[in-house]
Design a protein around this motif. Structure first.
Motif, mmCIF file in Angstrom:
data_model
loop_
_atom_site.group_PDB
_atom_site.id
_atom_site.type_symbol
_atom_site.label_atom_id
_atom_site.label_comp_id
_atom_site.label_asym_id
_atom_site.label_seq_id
_atom_site.Cartn_x
_atom_site.Cartn_y
_atom_site.Cartn_z
ATOM 1 N N ASN A 78 0.850 -0.989 0.059
ATOM 2 C CA ASN A 78 -0.079 0.082 0.031
ATOM 3 C C ASN A 78 0.868 1.253 -0.068
ATOM 4 O O ASN A 78 0.439 2.169 -0.506
ATOM 5 C CB ASN A 78 -0.813 0.078 1.069
ATOM 6 N N ALA A 79 1.995 1.157 0.724
ATOM 7 C CA ALA A 79 2.788 2.267 0.777
ATOM 8 C C ALA A 79 3.446 2.615 -0.362
ATOM 9 O O ALA A 79 3.762 3.567 -1.331
ATOM 10 C CB ALA A 79 3.857 2.101 1.803
ATOM 11 N N VAL A 80 3.930 1.605 -1.128
ATOM 12 C CA VAL A 80 4.348 1.701 -2.766
ATOM 13 C C VAL A 80 3.311 2.301 -3.495
ATOM 14 O O VAL A 80 3.729 3.204 -4.198
ATOM 15 C CB VAL A 80 4.781 0.545 -3.213
ATOM 16 N N VAL A 81 2.101 1.724 -3.529
ATOM 17 C CA VAL A 81 1.044 2.499 -4.311
ATOM 18 C C VAL A 81 0.801 3.849 -3.963
ATOM 19 O O VAL A 81 0.549 4.503 -5.011
ATOM 20 C CB VAL A 81 -0.393 1.528 -4.145
ATOM 21 N N ILE A 82 0.868 4.416 -2.740
ATOM 22 C CA ILE A 82 0.381 5.597 -2.453
ATOM 23 C C ILE A 82 1.639 6.373 -2.823
ATOM 24 O O ILE A 82 1.466 7.621 -3.333
ATOM 25 C CB ILE A 82 0.042 5.628 -0.899
ATOM 26 N N PHE A 83 2.763 6.110 -2.267
ATOM 27 C CA PHE A 83 4.145 7.165 -2.385
ATOM 28 C C PHE A 83 4.940 6.772 -3.726
ATOM 29 O O PHE A 83 5.360 8.080 -4.025
ATOM 30 C CB PHE A 83 4.828 6.964 -1.078
ATOM 31 N N SER A 84 4.668 5.860 -4.346
ATOM 32 C CA SER A 84 5.580 5.833 -5.550
ATOM 33 C C SER A 84 5.286 6.609 -6.758
ATOM 34 O O SER A 84 6.281 7.093 -7.399
ATOM 35 C CB SER A 84 5.689 4.477 -6.003
#
Length: 335
Positions: free
Chosen positions: A294-300
């Protein structure tokens, strides 16, 4: 203060349900495919439809007394339509917990509930006609995948909490797509449920009413976000469950097994049952991996196709490698 009050109300109502479940013998008896060994109360996931009722009541009250709304998105959705779909799904799921209904009855109610969900998302108006049957298949598939994965203490409660907290972050910091409380209330429901379920000897299990109910709510939120942004990458908030369920179904089809019968081929089952790893550790691992995704999806801020590749490919490789390694160890031990 309001959220604390809602939490306490949900907590007390959950305790009242336990009394009712104990009185009417609403229990889960372990069998040879179960990951647990003790009789446990079933249907603790009733906290989620109750959470919606509290959300709806407080929303109506706020309008009646002209309290300021938390955000502009609160006025943009008909939450009653969502609620009808949720409650219908939860009712038929609870009856299935009690009486083991036929698949034909379940699928009829699933279709009706998903119809309310699509109306809530305004999908019948905004999407091309060919997309509608695809959405029915995908959403019903996700609902049942959630149900398949709810097999050990804490796994679906923690997993859903990660999805909801990620959606809350997006709603508060990136794009306001829904009423603030529409995410907070199921989070409170998860916390109440996890208090009784995330322990070595669980006080209760979700039951179909819980796994279906919270899945319906999470899918609705992801659907609203996708409709608002026009991006499908947010479905990756369910990537771990998706990879696990699809891979397991393909494996069972290859082995010519009935995919609708209970089994012990999921990775989490192998970890908990064969490797004897604590349910709580396995559940935390699943939630942690999804949180990283989820962090990758949100911040990438990557193109959507790239997001899918960098998330799904490593997840699939890790899943298949881990499962194959465990199966080899089991085979060696048996020999």
């Amino acid at each position: 203060m309001m959220y604390l009050a809602v939490f306490l109300v949900l907590f007390v109502l959950e305790l009242i349900y336990f009394k009712i479940a104990d009185r009417f013998n609403i229990i889960d008896k372990p069998n040879h495919r179960s990951a647990h060994t003790e009789i446990t109360l079933r249907g603790g996931g009733i906290v989620f439809p109750i959470a919606f009722l509290l959300f709806f009541i407080t929303s109506v009250w706020s309008k009646l007394v002209h309290l300021p709304l938390h955000d502009q998105a609160a006025e943009n959705h008909n939450y009653l339509i969502f609620g009808v779909g949720l409650l219908l799904l939860c009712i038929i799921s609870f009856l299935d917990d009690l009486y083991d209904l036929s698949s034909k009855i379940r699928i009829v109610f699933h279709i009706i509930s998903v119809s309310f969900l699509l109306a809530f998302l305004n999908a019948f108006v905004l999407l091309p006609i060919w997309a509608i049957p695809v959405l029915y298949i995908v959403i019903i598939g996700i609902l049942n995948a959630y149900n398949f994965m709810d097999g050990i203490n804490g796994i679906t409660g923690l997993y859903s909490l990660v999805a909801l907290l990620s959606l809350l972050y997006v709603n508060e910091n990136l794009i306001n797509f829904v009423a603030h409380d529409f995410i907070i209330y199921p989070i409170l429901g998860c916390l109440v449920f996890l208090f009784f379920n995330f322990r070595k000897k669980a006080k209760c299990f979700m039951g179909d009413i819980g796994s279906m109910g919270i899945a319906f709510w999470v899918v609705a939120l992801i659907g609203l976000l996708m409709m608002k942004t026009g991006e499908i990458k947010w479905i990756l908030f369910l990537a771990v469950y998706g990879v696990e369920v699809i891979s397991t179904i393909l494996e069972r089809l290859k082995l010519k097994e009935n995919i609708f019968e209970a089994h012990r081929r999921h990775l989490y089952q192998l970890l908990a049952n064969e490797k004897k790893i604590s349910h709580l550790i396995v559940s935390t691992l699943y939630a942690a991996v999804q949180l990283i995704i989820n962090a990758v999806v949100i911040f990438s801020n990557l193109p959507q196709i790239v997001s899918f590749v960098i998330v799904l490919l490593p997840a699939l490789i890790f899943y298949l490698y881990t499962k194959l390694t465990i199966k080899k160890q089991i085979t060696l031990n048996n020999n």
